[in-house]
Design an enzyme around this catalytic site. Structure first.
Site, PDB file in Angstrom:
ATOM      1  CG  HIS A  27      20.945  72.918 -63.226  1.00 47.97           C
ATOM      2  ND1 HIS A  27      21.515  73.257 -62.079  1.00 47.97           N
ATOM      3  CD2 HIS A  27      20.833  74.223 -63.984  1.00 47.97           C
ATOM      4  CE1 HIS A  27      21.755  74.365 -62.137  1.00 47.97           C
ATOM      5  NE2 HIS A  27      21.417  75.277 -63.077  1.00 47.97           N
ATOM      6  CG  ASP A  28      22.157  66.611 -62.025  1.00 51.73           C
ATOM      7  OD1 ASP A  28      21.368  67.175 -61.805  1.00 51.73           O
ATOM      8  OD2 ASP A  28      22.541  65.629 -60.953  1.00 51.73           O
ATOM      9  CG  PHE A  51      14.039  69.789 -61.348  1.00 52.42           C
ATOM     10  CD1 PHE A  51      15.015  69.308 -62.323  1.00 52.42           C
ATOM     11  CD2 PHE A  51      13.706  71.287 -61.568  1.00 52.42           C
ATOM     12  CE1 PHE A  51      15.708  69.643 -63.288  1.00 52.42           C
ATOM     13  CE2 PHE A  51      14.676  71.954 -62.627  1.00 52.42           C
ATOM     14  CZ  PHE A  51      15.689  71.293 -63.634  1.00 52.42           C
ATOM     15  N   GLY A  84      18.472  77.046 -57.352  1.00 57.24           N
ATOM     16  CA  GLY A  84      16.840  77.619 -57.038  1.00 57.24           C
ATOM     17  C   GLY A  84      16.831  78.968 -57.631  1.00 57.24           C
ATOM     18  CG  HIS A 109      22.994  79.642 -60.251  1.00 55.33           C
ATOM     19  ND1 HIS A 109      23.638  78.590 -60.338  1.00 55.33           N
ATOM     20  CD2 HIS A 109      21.954  79.479 -61.470  1.00 55.33           C
ATOM     21  CE1 HIS A 109      23.257  77.466 -61.167  1.00 55.33           C
ATOM     22  NE2 HIS A 109      22.360  78.076 -61.890  1.00 55.33           N
ATOM     23  CD  GLU A 120      18.264  81.636 -63.395  1.00 50.59           C
ATOM     24  OE1 GLU A 120      18.856  81.282 -62.227  1.00 50.59           O
ATOM     25  OE2 GLU A 120      17.781  80.894 -64.114  1.00 50.59           O
ATOM     26  CG  HIS A 150      21.738  82.373 -65.321  1.00 46.79           C
ATOM     27  ND1 HIS A 150      21.072  81.913 -66.352  1.00 46.79           N
ATOM     28  CD2 HIS A 150      21.467  81.154 -64.512  1.00 46.79           C
ATOM     29  CE1 HIS A 150      20.664  80.779 -66.297  1.00 46.79           C
ATOM     30  NE2 HIS A 150      20.857  80.163 -65.094  1.00 46.79           N
TER      31      HIS A 150
END
Lengths: 503, 503
Positions: free
Chosen positions: A112-113, A206, A321, A348, A351, A376
């Site tokens: 994630h950036d 974040f 998220g 995703h 997870e 994940h």
């Protein structure tokens, strides 16, 4: 007479002996056959090592076995089964880590950036001009501004520079400030007692520095420096997930997601000009999952728009998220089926620790929607039918061991399901998720922890090379031969340099 | 003209819509197919429920889902992912536990003889006549004797009765004493920080009350009462593992392992006369594994001798003690191959977090030695080749979830590999290992924890019934039809009683 007795006795004895010894031989053969079958099955078993690679293999195997053999006798000494915060610095001093650090690791396909660089780096950003700060109870907000910001603040906005110097103790001030840019703490097992707690702190992390990072000049600098950090960690290519937040500047401009994507494209182009040995970046647009249908529809429009306006830059689409609490993929099936005509998916899914609940059943939806890879897939081990499916469809699993440990899915990485994925030769890509948030190197820590703590004791350099190659093979790059060829050149250089003792 | 445009527009729209809707339908169908395949694969899916069973199923599913759905939103409220010591009493109050308690659970196939009953029970034993105690620094020893024992004691031997009454506070004295008979503590996560620490305390626990339990009259009383506790927990049959320690009496007699085995046989015969609805006991002779070749040879002779002298009582042979530190099975391969001509094996194997090390590779040896079942098999998930092998050979895995959690293999039972064994329909038998040591009911806690915390949300009464049936099916009983028939009768009675609200 005696002769007969002697004959009978020894004859019998011999018979018994030879029977036992046949049985014994059968048992040993059977054991060897099973063992060989296991070794031949595991991920990386198809790699053939050159003589030089065999020599490096001996070095790393000896280092790995030393860790394991000590751990077997004194489990309290086995670093990687402790909490990551406890050993992340220690292992950096080991020769094995140093070798892995130098090793070409291919690509990062799941990151994630804004969580790639360390809190020290972010702290450095707070020395930027025109950065204002608002200290509120137990929290802090930032904003770049020409003048004192007009945004509400429970206390008051002040120039961060002024706050720092008026604090009287810059070192202490910075140390306190730095805590906001990391989720690393001294007592994670006391504070991060359940997954929601650690996720909530992780999400605050974040939100907290969004005021710094979404300032367009900082955004671009951060990304440029993140690429530098990747290159230093011997990564050659990146597929980055981003929510593409709105950026702002001092002139009051607010930039939309397309502009943010364009800004990534520009930085990555500049970086590749500056460092032509880096193979560039693609974007996986990954907005937040806790939203309604119409928002997802608008996300999809944004993705399509990016793909039109910046051709070739968008790898695809994902939703991010905490899966346990966010909307499951199946809520958006109609929208996503439609979007699948235009976009590739990198969902995703799984997870989670749950079994037969919405977050792990996201894997069903990801697969039937034709996801290119699964982010994940921690829960995949509980779904053998889906394991068969991802094998059949050759869907790579982007595994992030340290992230899963830090974010509360597994305490001892030896219990991470990746061990069974590797043993089964599933298409695994190793990645890092948010290394900056837990102060890990971009990919070296994940490789080290996987190699020492997750993989079979007999897994060796072949596994490491295969994992690196997989990250290129399962990327969305069109011309894979070229990058794999370049990887092989660097790999040979790496092998030679290790043999010369450079680590 | 307009008509044509309208036609084209709506015609196109319809086309797009129907394409999307076809795609959507395909996706939904594919999802349903995969989902059904998963449900049809899981352990218990072959069980067909009667109408009455369906009604009970609705009751337990509703209770289970309530736990899970709360847990998804508030993981801190989800009991079974906490430490067992924290929730073991709480769950007993739930209706689901009460139903599981009443449920016929078949047999216990993996339990160690002197760790079945609770510390309260053992405390009760300390009220026996002629029991002496020696309190030493941080520890205590016991001995039944006519007179003051001559064994060395750092302080002094005194009648426990005298020590208790001279303490001035019997309640406090007993509370302190009870701590020696349990490994349950208030702060396990602080004290039991690694597997060796908890194992060492666990082993001390056994050593400590050996002076009480190996007194022949107590030994026989304990076992009789253990069988009673099993029967109360709706268990109908037992295969007990024992190291067969030497017993003693007040006359100075010391009894060997054969006599200890005979004592078990006598007690079990008596119990079956007293309670003819109990199907009896078989013995798995399970001496300690941390020994040399010649000791293993003498073990094997003992086993053969028991089998000769007490025909039909010995189920087979095993080796016990912490696998990580004990001798691996392969050390004794020649001896065990030979013994395999006379004895059946029930090896502990893979009770470990390690991967590719001696304790998990015990599973290779157990299989090639023709083990009847595998004790624990926690590490089996990391060995897909061996999973295929145990499926092919139909070797049952004796899984002990709570034991694995308490003894440091897994923190959150949702990560227990049993979840994947159940999903893959492996031959699983649920057992309890040492329920007395952690104050669990003989088998009800393990069933509850597995059902709520390990199995898929969609796993239902079929799984519970299958697990109970497996414990009979994978037992060494010859006439299985008879016991399974009796089980079915009790099961119907159980179903009826739950439908009448008796729980």
């Amino acid at each position: 007479m005696w002769l007969v007795i002697v004959y009978l006795l020894f004859g019998d004895a011999q018979l018994v002996l030879s029977t036992v010894s046949d049985r014994y031989e059968n048992v040993i053969n059977e054991r060897d056959t099973l063992f060989k079958k296991e070794i031949d099955m595991m991920l990386g078993s198809d790699i053939v090592l050159s003589d030089s690679e065999e020599k490096v293999n001996e070095i790393i195997i000896e280092l790995k076995h030393r860790e394991l053999d000590t751990g077997l006798l004194e489990p309290g000494q086995f670093n990687v089964s402790k909490h990551f915060f406890e050993y992340k610095e220690t292992i950096k001093e080991t020769n094995l880590f140093k070798i892995i650090k130098r090793m070409p690791k291919g690509a990062i396909l799941h990151a994630h950036d804004i969580a790639i660089l360390s809190p020290d780096y972010v702290l450095g950003l707070t020395y930027s001009e025109k950065l204002y700060v608002c200290f509120e109870e137990d929290d802090v907000r930032f904003l770049f501004s020409k003048d004192i910001p007009k945004d509400t603040c429970g206390t008051r906005w002040q120039l961060l520079r002024d706050a720092r110097f008026s604090s009287g103790n810059v070192e202490k001030f910075d140390a306190e400030l730095k805590k906001y840019f990391t989720i690393v703490i001294d007592n994670p097992e006391e504070v991060y007692t359940d997954i929601n707690i650690v996720w909530s702190i992780f999400q605050d992390y974040f939100v907290r520095f969004s005021g710094i990072i979404s300032y367009k000049p900082v955004w671009e600098k951060y990304f440029y420096d993140a690429l530098k950090a990747l290159r230093d960690d011997n990564i050659m290519y990146l597929e980055i997930r981003s929510t593409l937040p709105q950026l702002y500047d001092l002139e009051g401009n607010v930039f939309d997601s397309l502009a943010t994507a364009q800004s990534y494209k520009d930085v990555s182009d500049k970086f590749v000009i500056d460092y032509p040995d880096f193979y560039g970046v693609k974007l996986i647009y990954s907005p937040l999952r806790l939203v309604d249908y119409s928002t997802v529809k608008s996300y999809i429009e944004i993705a399509k728009n990016i793909d039109n306006k910046i051709p070739g830059f968008l790898a695809g689409f994902d939703l991010v998220g905490q899966e346990d609490l966010g909307a499951p993929i199946k809520y958006f099936l109609p929208q996503l089926v439609e979007a699948g005509k235009y976009l590739k998916f990198f969902f995703h899914a799984g997870e989670t620790n749950w079994n037969g609940m919405s977050p792990d059943e996201n894997i069903f939806d990801a697969i039937v929607l034709g996801t290119q890879r699964i982010g994940h897939g921690f829960a995949l081990a509980k779904h053998p039918v889906l394991i068969e499916e991802i094998k059949k469809r050759d869907i790579a699993i982007e595994v992030n061991v340290i992230s899963n440990a830090v974010l509360g899915l597994v305490k001892d990485v030896r219990n991470h399901p990746l061990s069974s994925y590797l043993a089964q030769n599933l298409p695994v890509v190793l990645s890092c998720d948010d290394p900056g948030a837990w102060e890990a190197d971009p990919l070296s820590h994940d490789f080290y922890v996987t190699f020492v703590g997750v993989a079979n004791r007999h897994a060796d350099l072949k596994l490491l090379k295969k994992l690196a190659l997989n990250s290129l093979y399962y990327s969305t790059l069109k011309d894979k031969d070229k990058i794999i060829h370049e990887f092989e050149i660097r790999w040979i250089r790496f092998i030679d340099s290790i043999l010369k003792g450079n680590y």
